[in-house]
Design a protein around this motif. Sequence first.
Motif, short mmCIF file in Angstrom:
data_model
loop_
_atom_site.label_atom_id
_atom_site.label_comp_id
_atom_site.label_asym_id
_atom_site.label_seq_id
_atom_site.Cartn_x
_atom_site.Cartn_y
_atom_site.Cartn_z
N LEU A 85 33.04 32.50 86.83
CA LEU A 85 33.39 31.10 86.61
C LEU A 85 34.19 30.55 87.80
CD1 LEU A 85 34.30 31.07 82.82
CD2 LEU A 85 32.52 29.69 83.92
N ASP A 152 37.32 22.70 76.27
CA ASP A 152 37.51 23.89 77.11
C ASP A 152 37.94 23.51 78.52
OD1 ASP A 152 36.91 25.64 75.09
OD2 ASP A 152 34.83 25.94 75.69
N ARG A 153 37.25 22.50 79.10
CA ARG A 153 37.52 22.21 80.51
C ARG A 153 36.95 20.84 80.90
NH1 ARG A 153 34.96 26.21 85.09
NH2 ARG A 153 34.63 24.69 86.74
N ASP A 172 31.88 22.81 77.89
CA ASP A 172 32.18 23.66 76.73
C ASP A 172 31.52 25.01 76.97
OD1 ASP A 172 33.29 23.79 73.87
OD2 ASP A 172 31.25 24.55 73.63
N TYR A 173 32.31 26.07 76.88
CA TYR A 173 31.79 27.41 77.15
C TYR A 173 31.04 27.96 75.93
CZ TYR A 173 34.96 27.47 81.18
OH TYR A 173 35.60 27.19 82.35
N LYS A 174 29.89 28.57 76.21
CA LYS A 174 29.11 29.27 75.20
C LYS A 174 28.75 30.65 75.74
CE LYS A 174 28.86 25.79 72.31
NZ LYS A 174 29.66 25.81 71.06
N TYR A 225 27.04 22.19 78.39
CA TYR A 225 27.40 23.52 77.93
C TYR A 225 27.20 24.48 79.11
CZ TYR A 225 27.32 21.90 73.09
OH TYR A 225 27.58 21.24 71.92
N VAL A 226 28.06 25.49 79.20
CA VAL A 226 27.99 26.48 80.27
C VAL A 226 28.12 27.86 79.65
CG1 VAL A 226 29.10 27.39 82.34
CG2 VAL A 226 28.91 24.93 82.02
N TYR A 228 29.33 31.25 79.83
CA TYR A 228 30.33 31.95 80.64
C TYR A 228 29.92 33.38 80.96
CZ TYR A 228 31.83 34.01 76.17
OH TYR A 228 31.86 34.67 74.97
N LEU A 235 25.27 30.31 86.78
CA LEU A 235 26.29 29.33 86.44
C LEU A 235 26.16 28.08 87.31
CD1 LEU A 235 29.45 31.57 85.91
CD2 LEU A 235 28.43 30.05 84.21
#
Length: 319
Positions: A85, A152-153, A172-174, A225-226, A228, A235
């Motif tokens: 990340l 999240d970020r 938002d992390y997934k 959505y990202v 992680y 990424l």
Amino acid sequence: FRRVLFRSDHAGNWRLCLDPDRPAPEAWPLARLDPAQAQALVHLVETIATGLLSWWTQGHAAWQLGAPEQWHLVERRLRRAVRNLLLASLDQRAIPDGLETAAPEAGGGLRRYPALLEFTFDSRRADAARPSLELVDPRDHTRRVRVHGKVDRVDLLFDAASGQLVAAVVMDYKASLRERDRPSKLARAIAQAHDCQLPAYGLAARAALAGGAADRAPFTTCMQYVAYTAPREELVSQMKQTWLTLEGQPLTQEELAELCGGETSLLAAFTARVLAAVERFARGEFAVTPEACQYCAAAACCRYAVGGLPAEAAEEAAP
């Protein structure tokens, strides 16, 4: 780290500011991560992550990360996720494709800075960064619903030449991405209020940055959505390709109208669907809406499946 501040002109126009002193009370501090110092930054975050995980495994936190026998594997995966990340965040290729079209005022290339982490909007909490979000029916301001959450970020994208804030990217992390997270399918899910998380986060972030000008913010608000757990290159690809603005870009107006059932405003469709659902709940209507339900473990016994059962045979006439 190089201390960077960005400031507003009270109309939501934020700019980078390299002054050593805070230029105004409205200025927010940023940590500028220098790609040339990537290895030193990786060492720093891995040291912090290792210390936190060690503290956790000694019983100081109640994180739900699996059985103790698997902790060594969980720790290794988390450290790898943190590293990837960070490296993706330092990679200037991680700019949403076509964002210059959504924000045509950008003229000198964009620079991405991670800015807000664990950003809480919740009027019930004294430590929240911002108050709760309110969704209001534009045709009847008495119809509204309050939403709380934690983002999240939020990354900020500035024009490299002018220093002007061009976009806020809500992430938002997934653990992994699904086909549904692609722009067109994500837009459909938002219009039908099947995905309420990203639009609520996007609206809260836009309100925080634009203040009273949230309805006419001079910057674009993107959502994505990202995954992680993905490798660094994947990424970067996600950050470039799987994004959607609150207005529905990069989709065209024709695509939005088709996805939103004739409505070309993604937010209007989303708000109307949310308020309609709240009204049904207020009346005590909790019937299951028939739709594809392929992820739920209770599908075999859920009321949704009733429609798929064979019809009952007619009773035989009495002799």
